[in-house]
Design a protein around this motif. Structure first.
Motif, PDB file in Angstrom:
ATOM      1  N   GLY A   1       1.413  -8.134  -1.268  1.00 19.47           N
ATOM      2  CA  GLY A   1       1.925  -8.929  -2.373  1.00 19.47           C
ATOM      3  C   GLY A   1       0.861  -9.503  -3.290  1.00 19.47           C
ATOM      4  O   GLY A   1       1.187 -10.101  -4.322  1.00 19.47           O
TER       5      GLY A   1
ATOM      6  N   VAL B   1       0.646  -6.571  -7.877  1.00 19.42           N
ATOM      7  CA  VAL B   1       1.930  -5.986  -8.264  1.00 19.42           C
ATOM      8  C   VAL B   1       1.847  -4.472  -8.269  1.00 19.42           C
ATOM      9  O   VAL B   1       2.799  -3.772  -7.904  1.00 19.42           O
TER      10      VAL B   1
ATOM     11  N   SER C   1       2.158  -3.148  -4.741  1.00 14.42           N
ATOM     12  CA  SER C   1       3.545  -3.279  -4.301  1.00 14.42           C
ATOM     13  C   SER C   1       4.420  -2.182  -4.906  1.00 14.42           C
ATOM     14  O   SER C   1       5.281  -1.605  -4.230  1.00 14.42           O
ATOM     15  N   ALA C   2       4.182  -1.891  -6.187  1.00 12.91           N
ATOM     16  CA  ALA C   2       4.958  -0.841  -6.847  1.00 12.91           C
ATOM     17  C   ALA C   2       4.655   0.523  -6.254  1.00 12.91           C
ATOM     18  O   ALA C   2       5.561   1.350  -6.068  1.00 12.91           O
TER      19      ALA C   2
ATOM     20  N   LEU D   1       6.372   0.797  -2.941  1.00 20.05           N
ATOM     21  CA  LEU D   1       7.800   1.001  -3.179  1.00 20.05           C
ATOM     22  C   LEU D   1       8.100   2.448  -3.558  1.00 20.05           C
ATOM     23  O   LEU D   1       9.065   3.060  -3.060  1.00 20.05           O
TER      24      LEU D   1
ATOM     25  N   GLY E   1       7.691  -2.811  -0.086  1.00 22.51           N
ATOM     26  CA  GLY E   1       7.452  -2.925  -1.526  1.00 22.51           C
ATOM     27  C   GLY E   1       8.406  -3.891  -2.199  1.00 22.51           C
ATOM     28  O   GLY E   1       7.998  -4.693  -3.051  1.00 22.51           O
ATOM     29  N   ILE E   2       9.680  -3.840  -1.831  1.00 23.30           N
ATOM     30  CA  ILE E   2      10.673  -4.729  -2.455  1.00 23.30           C
ATOM     31  C   ILE E   2      10.378  -6.189  -2.126  1.00 23.30           C
ATOM     32  O   ILE E   2      10.379  -7.058  -3.013  1.00 23.30           O
TER      33      ILE E   2
ATOM     34  N   LEU F   1       7.254  -7.413  -3.958  1.00 24.66           N
ATOM     35  CA  LEU F   1       7.503  -7.668  -5.380  1.00 24.66           C
ATOM     36  C   LEU F   1       8.291  -8.954  -5.597  1.00 24.66           C
ATOM     37  O   LEU F   1       8.090  -9.669  -6.584  1.00 24.66           O
TER      38      LEU F   1
END
Length: 287
Positions: free
Chosen positions: A193, A196, A199-200, A203, A232-233, A236
């Protein structure tokens, strides 16, 4: 892992504490009594499927007792069946998350083990008399008396600690796994986290793995896809405190520590009881 909690104390005889173990044992006892009434009523000459299954289970139990203890000891079957079911469901009740396993308390298994020893002594006294029973501690020679006494004391101790140790140990290991997975979840989400972009990417990788696993029917890709996707979710959304890794993994371990181990320990305890009591109750011609 702590011992059983005390819910309240009955102000009699200096105070009788009502613990989690007592409540769990009482719930198991009530459930077994209700099940016995429901499964044993409305018996017919042309049995239903339910009656066929119940009769098959009872026949198997009687056959096991007769093979282990002899046909002359078949009258012990209700006791052995009650002991086996109380032990098995006393272990399984801990899986509800509401009650504590009654077999994870040493007082429960010690009580059952002492009952087995008292039954053995009572059968020996009934068959040989008090003097004959005491004579068994001094045979074949007087020097063996201390070892015979140690053997009689070790029998209930070994039975109690074997059952208690396996159930309590499984509970401790499961608790440690839950704690470790919660820590790992927080650490992983905190690491991912921070960015970003990371994380993307996580995901996106999860979505690709999940779609590919569904198309090619690959279970491993589905599992890793779901883990990456959820990671990932949550990263984010900034939900770093969600212990999502606790989902699924402890359930697999629970199949062994709770289901398999609980059933095996109930069977082992019942078999040892049958062997010890059967040796103390030989056939009439041998006695």
């Amino acid at each position: 892992m702590n011992g059983p909690k005390i819910y309240f104390t009955i102000p009699l005889f200096g105070g009788i504490p009502i613990t989690q173990t007592i409540v769990s044992s009482f719930v198991v006892m009530v459930c077994l009594c209700v099940a016995g009434i429901l499964l044993g009523r409305n018996l017919q000459k042309r049995p239903s499927r339910r009656q066929v299954l119940v009769e098959k289970g009872v026949s198997m139990l009687y056959g096991m007792v007769e093979d282990t203890m002899g046909k002359h000891n078949a009258y012990w079957t209700p006791y052995i069946g009650a002991l086996f079911l109380s032990s098995m469901f006393g272990s399984y009740i801990g899986m509800t998350g509401i009650f504590r396993s009654s077999t994870a308390d040493l007082s429960t298994t010690v009580t059952w083990a002492l009952m087995t020893s008292f039954l053995c002594w009572g059968c020996s006294i009934r068959a040989n008399g008090v003097l004959g029973w005491l004579k068994g501690f001094t045979e074949p020679i007087v020097v063996m008396t201390p070892m015979n006494l140690v053997s009689e004391i070790a029998q209930p101790i070994s039975m109690a600690f074997r059952h208690f140790g396996n159930i309590a140990g499984g509970s401790v290991l499961t608790s440690l796994v839950y704690s470790a997975l919660a820590t790992a979840s927080a650490a992983l989400l905190g690491l991912v986290g921070k960015s970003v972009l990371v994380s993307a990417v996580i995901l996106l990788i999860g979505a690709v793995l999940l779609i590919n696993g569904v198309r090619e029917k690959k279970m491993a890709r589905k599992i890793f896809g779901v883990v990456f996707l959820v990671t990932g979710i949550l990263a984010l959304l900034g939900l770093s405190g969600v212990p999502y890794l606790e989902v699924g993994i402890p359930g697999i371990l629970s199949l062994y520590f709770d289901v398999f181990s609980g059933g095996v320990q109930a069977l082992v305890f019942s078999l040892l009881t049958m062997v010890y009591v059967g040796n103390a109750c030989p056939p009439p011609e041998e006695a």
